[in-house]
Design a protein around this motif. Structure first.
Motif, PDB file in Angstrom:
ATOM      1  N   UNK A  65      49.387  38.915  53.538  1.00 52.37           N
ATOM      2  CA  UNK A  65      49.179  37.952  52.461  1.00 52.37           C
ATOM      3  C   UNK A  65      48.048  36.986  52.795  1.00 52.37           C
ATOM      4  N   UNK A  66      48.021  36.521  54.053  1.00 58.69           N
ATOM      5  CA  UNK A  66      46.956  35.605  54.468  1.00 58.69           C
ATOM      6  C   UNK A  66      45.596  36.290  54.361  1.00 58.69           C
ATOM      7  N   UNK A  67      45.535  37.554  54.780  1.00 61.93           N
ATOM      8  CA  UNK A  67      44.291  38.322  54.671  1.00 61.93           C
ATOM      9  C   UNK A  67      43.886  38.482  53.207  1.00 61.93           C
ATOM     10  N   UNK A  68      44.869  38.810  52.360  1.00 63.16           N
ATOM     11  CA  UNK A  68      44.605  39.007  50.944  1.00 63.16           C
ATOM     12  C   UNK A  68      44.086  37.752  50.270  1.00 63.16           C
ATOM     13  N   UNK A  69      44.661  36.591  50.628  1.00 65.47           N
ATOM     14  CA  UNK A  69      44.210  35.347  50.017  1.00 65.47           C
ATOM     15  C   UNK A  69      42.795  34.974  50.438  1.00 65.47           C
ATOM     16  N   UNK A  70      42.461  35.244  51.688  1.00 68.27           N
ATOM     17  CA  UNK A  70      41.081  35.012  52.129  1.00 68.27           C
ATOM     18  C   UNK A  70      40.125  35.867  51.289  1.00 68.27           C
ATOM     19  N   UNK A  71      40.543  37.094  50.995  1.00 68.40           N
ATOM     20  CA  UNK A  71      39.714  37.990  50.181  1.00 68.40           C
ATOM     21  C   UNK A  71      39.575  37.479  48.753  1.00 68.40           C
ATOM     22  N   UNK A  72      40.646  36.872  48.201  1.00 63.12           N
ATOM     23  CA  UNK A  72      40.593  36.317  46.842  1.00 63.12           C
ATOM     24  C   UNK A  72      39.572  35.181  46.773  1.00 63.12           C
ATOM     25  N   UNK A  73      39.561  34.335  47.815  1.00 66.76           N
ATOM     26  CA  UNK A  73      38.613  33.222  47.842  1.00 66.76           C
ATOM     27  C   UNK A  73      37.177  33.750  47.889  1.00 66.76           C
ATOM     28  N   UNK A  74      36.947  34.771  48.723  1.00 69.81           N
ATOM     29  CA  UNK A  74      35.621  35.393  48.787  1.00 69.81           C
ATOM     30  C   UNK A  74      35.247  35.995  47.434  1.00 69.81           C
ATOM     31  N   UNK A  75      36.223  36.660  46.795  1.00 74.10           N
ATOM     32  CA  UNK A  75      35.977  37.275  45.486  1.00 74.10           C
ATOM     33  C   UNK A  75      35.589  36.223  44.447  1.00 74.10           C
ATOM     34  N   UNK A  76      36.235  35.054  44.509  1.00 72.98           N
ATOM     35  CA  UNK A  76      35.916  33.984  43.557  1.00 72.98           C
ATOM     36  C   UNK A  76      34.457  33.557  43.697  1.00 72.98           C
ATOM     37  N   UNK A  77      34.009  33.429  44.939  1.00 66.99           N
ATOM     38  CA  UNK A  77      32.619  33.067  45.171  1.00 66.99           C
ATOM     39  C   UNK A  77      31.664  34.127  44.645  1.00 66.99           C
ATOM     40  N   UNK A  78      32.029  35.396  44.838  1.00 73.85           N
ATOM     41  CA  UNK A  78      31.172  36.493  44.371  1.00 73.85           C
ATOM     42  C   UNK A  78      31.178  36.612  42.853  1.00 73.85           C
ATOM     43  N   UNK A  79      32.320  36.293  42.216  1.00 74.69           N
ATOM     44  CA  UNK A  79      32.386  36.287  40.754  1.00 74.69           C
ATOM     45  C   UNK A  79      31.433  35.221  40.208  1.00 74.69           C
ATOM     46  N   UNK A  80      31.475  34.035  40.820  1.00 76.17           N
ATOM     47  CA  UNK A  80      30.586  32.952  40.392  1.00 76.17           C
ATOM     48  C   UNK A  80      29.124  33.332  40.609  1.00 76.17           C
ATOM     49  N   UNK A  81      28.821  33.941  41.770  1.00 79.59           N
ATOM     50  CA  UNK A  81      27.442  34.290  42.118  1.00 79.59           C
ATOM     51  C   UNK A  81      26.893  35.415  41.237  1.00 79.59           C
ATOM     52  N   UNK A  82      27.744  36.426  40.983  1.00 83.61           N
ATOM     53  CA  UNK A  82      27.265  37.601  40.255  1.00 83.61           C
ATOM     54  C   UNK A  82      27.407  37.484  38.743  1.00 83.61           C
ATOM     55  N   UNK A  83      28.342  36.621  38.296  1.00 90.58           N
ATOM     56  CA  UNK A  83      28.586  36.499  36.870  1.00 90.58           C
ATOM     57  C   UNK A  83      29.339  37.682  36.278  1.00 90.58           C
ATOM     58  N   UNK A  84      29.929  38.505  37.135  1.00 90.73           N
ATOM     59  CA  UNK A  84      30.700  39.663  36.680  1.00 90.73           C
ATOM     60  C   UNK A  84      32.103  39.616  37.274  1.00 90.73           C
ATOM     61  N   UNK A  85      33.003  40.405  36.707  1.00 97.69           N
ATOM     62  CA  UNK A  85      34.378  40.461  37.210  1.00 97.69           C
ATOM     63  C   UNK A  85      34.604  41.514  38.274  1.00 97.69           C
ATOM     64  N   UNK A  86      33.551  42.245  38.654  1.00 97.94           N
ATOM     65  CA  UNK A  86      33.737  43.335  39.607  1.00 97.94           C
ATOM     66  C   UNK A  86      34.254  42.899  40.984  1.00 97.94           C
ATOM     67  N   UNK A  87      33.799  41.761  41.534  1.00103.19           N
ATOM     68  CA  UNK A  87      34.370  41.342  42.829  1.00103.19           C
ATOM     69  C   UNK A  87      35.891  41.151  42.751  1.00103.19           C
TER      70      UNK A  87
END
Length: 222
Positions: A151-173
């Motif tokens: 779960x801790x690993x997964x949440x770290x990945x969610x935070x990274x995904x949020x940054x990539x969503x903001x950066x890319x402007x797409x939902x793919x991350x």
């Protein structure tokens, strides 16, 4: 650390400290289920929604883990088996909803995703630290540790995904992270099911007279 402390029997949770730790983790997971479910719906994030379901499953299965402590080996192994099955079902469900995200839903709200993701990560890191001294043991104990660590690993990945969503402007991350979490659920399910099945076979081979053998609790700091 070895949960059996040099004995042939794996640590089975018979420790006041472990039981208190497990109660704390149950409460943390139940609270975060409510927070992330609402946040995932508000942000339109499948990664957050998937993680909220994981919090729900964990709070329920950790409660079962607490209930079976001190019971026969077969009870504890079946409890772990149930957790393995629930993780497998959840992994398949996350995969299916992610496919739906790809074709139907839009880009999630990165700000909400990031904020709630950070809160969830803090909750899971706290759970990991609480359970760290009891990370090895029988299938019941081991499944609790694996779920919390993942779960801790997964949440770290969610935070990274949020940054990539903001950066890319797409939902793919967000989609990619949800798929990775699905794989993580399935891998953990396999590990838990394998150990619980092995313990059930061993209990059957040993006979009912060995079904209540307990291992001493790990010493604090081990």
């Amino acid at each position: 650390m070895s949960g059996s402390c040099g004995h042939d029997v794996a640590f089975d949770g018979m420790s006041t400290g472990y039981k208190r730790a497990l109660i704390a983790v149950v409460l943390i997971n139940a609270a975060m289920f409510v927070v992330e479910l609402g946040g995932g719906a508000f942000a339109g994030s499948m990664a957050l929604t998937a993680d909220s379901l994981d919090f729900l499953a964990d709070s329920l299965t950790y409660a079962v883990s607490l209930w079976v402590i001190g019971k026969a080996v077969t009870w504890r192994a079946w409890a772990a088996f149930g957790k393995g099955v629930s993780l497998a079902v959840m992994g398949v469900g996350v995969f299916a909803t992610t496919v739906y995200q790809i074709f139907v839903l839009g880009v999630p709200d990165a700000a909400v995703m990031s904020g709630i993701g950070l809160l969830a990560m803090a909750a899971n890191v706290a759970s990991v630290l609480i359970l760290f001294n009891w990370r090895d043991g029988d299938a019941n104990v081991r499944s609790v540790w694996l779920c919390s660590r993942n779960d801790a690993i997964g949440n770290a990945a969610v935070v990274v995904a949020a940054g990539l969503v903001w950066w890319s402007g797409t939902g793919w991350p967000d989609v990619i992270v949800a798929l990775l979490m699905s794989g993580l659920f399935l891998r953990s399910a396999y590990q838990i099911l394998t150990q619980s099945i092995a313990e059930l076979k061993q209990a059957k081979a040993n006979g009912p007279e060995h079904d209540h053998v307990h291992a001493p609790a790990p010493e604090a700091g081990e």
